[in-house]
Design a protein around this motif. Sequence first.
Motif, mmCIF file in Angstrom:
data_model
loop_
_atom_site.group_PDB
_atom_site.id
_atom_site.type_symbol
_atom_site.label_atom_id
_atom_site.label_comp_id
_atom_site.label_asym_id
_atom_site.label_seq_id
_atom_site.Cartn_x
_atom_site.Cartn_y
_atom_site.Cartn_z
ATOM 1 N N GLU A 45 0.821 -1.219 0.000
ATOM 2 C CA GLU A 45 0.000 0.000 0.000
ATOM 3 C C GLU A 45 0.853 1.267 0.000
ATOM 4 O O GLU A 45 0.587 2.216 -0.753
ATOM 5 C CB GLU A 45 -0.919 -0.003 1.227
ATOM 6 N N ASN A 46 1.900 1.286 0.832
ATOM 7 C CA ASN A 46 2.757 2.471 0.911
ATOM 8 C C ASN A 46 3.550 2.688 -0.371
ATOM 9 O O ASN A 46 3.755 3.827 -0.807
ATOM 10 C CB ASN A 46 3.721 2.355 2.094
ATOM 11 N N LEU A 47 4.015 1.607 -0.972
ATOM 12 C CA LEU A 47 4.761 1.729 -2.226
ATOM 13 C C LEU A 47 3.878 2.273 -3.341
ATOM 14 O O LEU A 47 4.293 3.138 -4.120
ATOM 15 C CB LEU A 47 5.343 0.375 -2.626
ATOM 16 N N VAL A 48 2.666 1.769 -3.412
ATOM 17 C CA VAL A 48 1.731 2.244 -4.442
ATOM 18 C C VAL A 48 1.405 3.718 -4.219
ATOM 19 O O VAL A 48 1.378 4.514 -5.166
ATOM 20 C CB VAL A 48 0.441 1.391 -4.447
ATOM 21 N N LYS A 49 1.187 4.079 -2.963
ATOM 22 C CA LYS A 49 0.887 5.480 -2.647
ATOM 23 C C LYS A 49 2.045 6.389 -3.048
ATOM 24 O O LYS A 49 1.845 7.465 -3.630
ATOM 25 C CB LYS A 49 0.602 5.628 -1.149
ATOM 26 N N GLY A 50 3.270 5.954 -2.750
ATOM 27 C CA GLY A 50 4.444 6.733 -3.137
ATOM 28 C C GLY A 50 4.555 6.881 -4.641
ATOM 29 O O GLY A 50 4.892 7.959 -5.156
ATOM 30 N N ALA A 51 4.260 5.803 -5.359
ATOM 31 C CA ALA A 51 4.307 5.841 -6.828
ATOM 32 C C ALA A 51 3.259 6.802 -7.376
ATOM 33 O O ALA A 51 3.518 7.546 -8.332
ATOM 34 C CB ALA A 51 4.091 4.441 -7.386
ATOM 35 N N GLU A 52 2.080 6.802 -6.772
ATOM 36 C CA GLU A 52 1.010 7.701 -7.221
ATOM 37 C C GLU A 52 1.377 9.164 -6.976
ATOM 38 O O GLU A 52 1.121 10.028 -7.817
ATOM 39 C CB GLU A 52 -0.294 7.346 -6.504
ATOM 40 N N ILE A 53 1.995 9.429 -5.832
ATOM 41 C CA ILE A 53 2.440 10.800 -5.530
ATOM 42 C C ILE A 53 3.489 11.241 -6.548
ATOM 43 O O ILE A 53 3.451 12.361 -7.065
ATOM 44 C CB ILE A 53 3.006 10.882 -4.098
ATOM 45 N N ALA A 54 4.425 10.336 -6.842
ATOM 46 C CA ALA A 54 5.475 10.651 -7.820
ATOM 47 C C ALA A 54 4.879 10.916 -9.196
ATOM 48 O O ALA A 54 5.269 11.856 -9.891
ATOM 49 C CB ALA A 54 6.478 9.503 -7.885
ATOM 50 N N ALA A 55 3.911 10.093 -9.582
ATOM 51 C CA ALA A 55 3.288 10.230 -10.905
ATOM 52 C C ALA A 55 2.571 11.572 -11.050
ATOM 53 O O ALA A 55 2.551 12.169 -12.129
ATOM 54 C CB ALA A 55 2.313 9.082 -11.142
ATOM 55 N N LYS A 56 1.998 12.058 -9.947
ATOM 56 C CA LYS A 56 1.257 13.325 -9.981
ATOM 57 C C LYS A 56 2.167 14.545 -9.864
ATOM 58 O O LYS A 56 1.717 15.670 -10.036
ATOM 59 C CB LYS A 56 0.228 13.349 -8.851
ATOM 60 N N SER A 57 3.442 14.301 -9.558
ATOM 61 C CA SER A 57 4.359 15.425 -9.325
ATOM 62 C C SER A 57 4.984 15.964 -10.604
ATOM 63 O O SER A 57 5.777 16.894 -10.567
ATOM 64 C CB SER A 57 5.470 14.984 -8.363
ATOM 65 N N GLY A 58 4.652 15.348 -11.745
ATOM 66 C CA GLY A 58 5.167 15.855 -13.017
ATOM 67 C C GLY A 58 6.459 15.207 -13.463
ATOM 68 O O GLY A 58 7.213 15.788 -14.236
ATOM 69 N N ILE A 59 6.744 14.002 -12.973
ATOM 70 C CA ILE A 59 7.957 13.297 -13.388
ATOM 71 C C ILE A 59 7.909 12.995 -14.880
ATOM 72 O O ILE A 59 6.838 12.882 -15.468
ATOM 73 C CB ILE A 59 8.153 11.991 -12.591
ATOM 74 N N ASP A 60 9.091 12.843 -15.462
ATOM 75 C CA ASP A 60 9.180 12.701 -16.916
ATOM 76 C C ASP A 60 9.265 11.238 -17.351
ATOM 77 O O ASP A 60 9.958 10.902 -18.299
ATOM 78 C CB ASP A 60 10.398 13.474 -17.428
ATOM 79 N N PHE A 61 8.594 10.358 -16.628
ATOM 80 C CA PHE A 61 8.532 8.954 -17.026
ATOM 81 C C PHE A 61 7.246 8.338 -16.480
ATOM 82 O O PHE A 61 6.608 8.895 -15.590
ATOM 83 C CB PHE A 61 9.755 8.171 -16.523
ATOM 84 N N ASP A 62 6.873 7.208 -17.042
ATOM 85 C CA ASP A 62 5.677 6.493 -16.599
ATOM 86 C C ASP A 62 6.062 5.381 -15.635
ATOM 87 O O ASP A 62 7.080 4.709 -15.822
ATOM 88 C CB ASP A 62 4.942 5.889 -17.801
ATOM 89 N N ILE A 63 5.247 5.178 -14.615
ATOM 90 C CA ILE A 63 5.514 4.145 -13.617
ATOM 91 C C ILE A 63 4.679 2.905 -13.922
ATOM 92 O O ILE A 63 3.478 2.998 -14.159
ATOM 93 C CB ILE A 63 5.195 4.654 -12.199
ATOM 94 N N VAL A 64 5.343 1.768 -13.910
ATOM 95 C CA VAL A 64 4.671 0.485 -14.120
ATOM 96 C C VAL A 64 4.845 -0.348 -12.850
ATOM 97 O O VAL A 64 5.974 -0.670 -12.461
ATOM 98 C CB VAL A 64 5.270 -0.279 -15.321
#
Length: 224
Positions: A45-64
């Motif tokens: 759960e925490n890893l997924v939440k961290g990935a979602e936060i990163a994805a919304k922060s404008g990073i220049d790559f897609d998370i799988v």
Amino acid sequence: MEENKTIKKMLGNMLIEIADAIETGKYRKKIKVGLTTLGSEHGVENLVKGAEIAAKSGIDFDIVLIGPKVETELEIIEVKEEKEMHKKMEQLLDSGYIGACVTMHYNFPIGVSTVGKVITPGEGKEMFIATTTGTSSAHRVEAMIKNAIYGIITAKAMGIKKPSVGILNVDGARQVERALKQLNENGYEINFGESTRSDGGCIMRGNDLLKGAVDVMVTDTLTG
């Protein structure tokens, strides 16, 4: 028929890239970075939440995500067990579907190690610990010298032009200091930091670690 499908897929991908470019203003193909979610002390759960936060922060790559099915808008490649997860990760890397992957408890070969980024508890500073997992070398001093270089490279990649470097006071620290200073004299520039203790120097103690006295803290992997 198969050729037509391939062409349609290529055109579809091109249109998606154009749409993304118009929306973001970035005209280049995004790479995909994997994240395995099983086996971490932090929990899925925490890893997924961290990935979602990163994805919304404008990073220049897609998370799988590579792991069990969860409720998320991120792409998931479903697996049920750690062994299967790492096998799938290797397949995705080999095929080029993902360009990199963040994982835990993976058996790295000797010579591979990771640099960790932490927020120090004393003063809330960012610091790189070189290194935290893996084994740069079977020999401690050689490993720590390599760790110092890995840490400098990582810090520079993260935007620190001239990172300060300290060596944690563990076995072999003085030998590492001499080797790094010789490396510096021979042309590889190293910006040695200063301990906050009254005697100064680039050999760091516990307080320096807690305060974040340097940008890169060099240590052996086990301590890291």
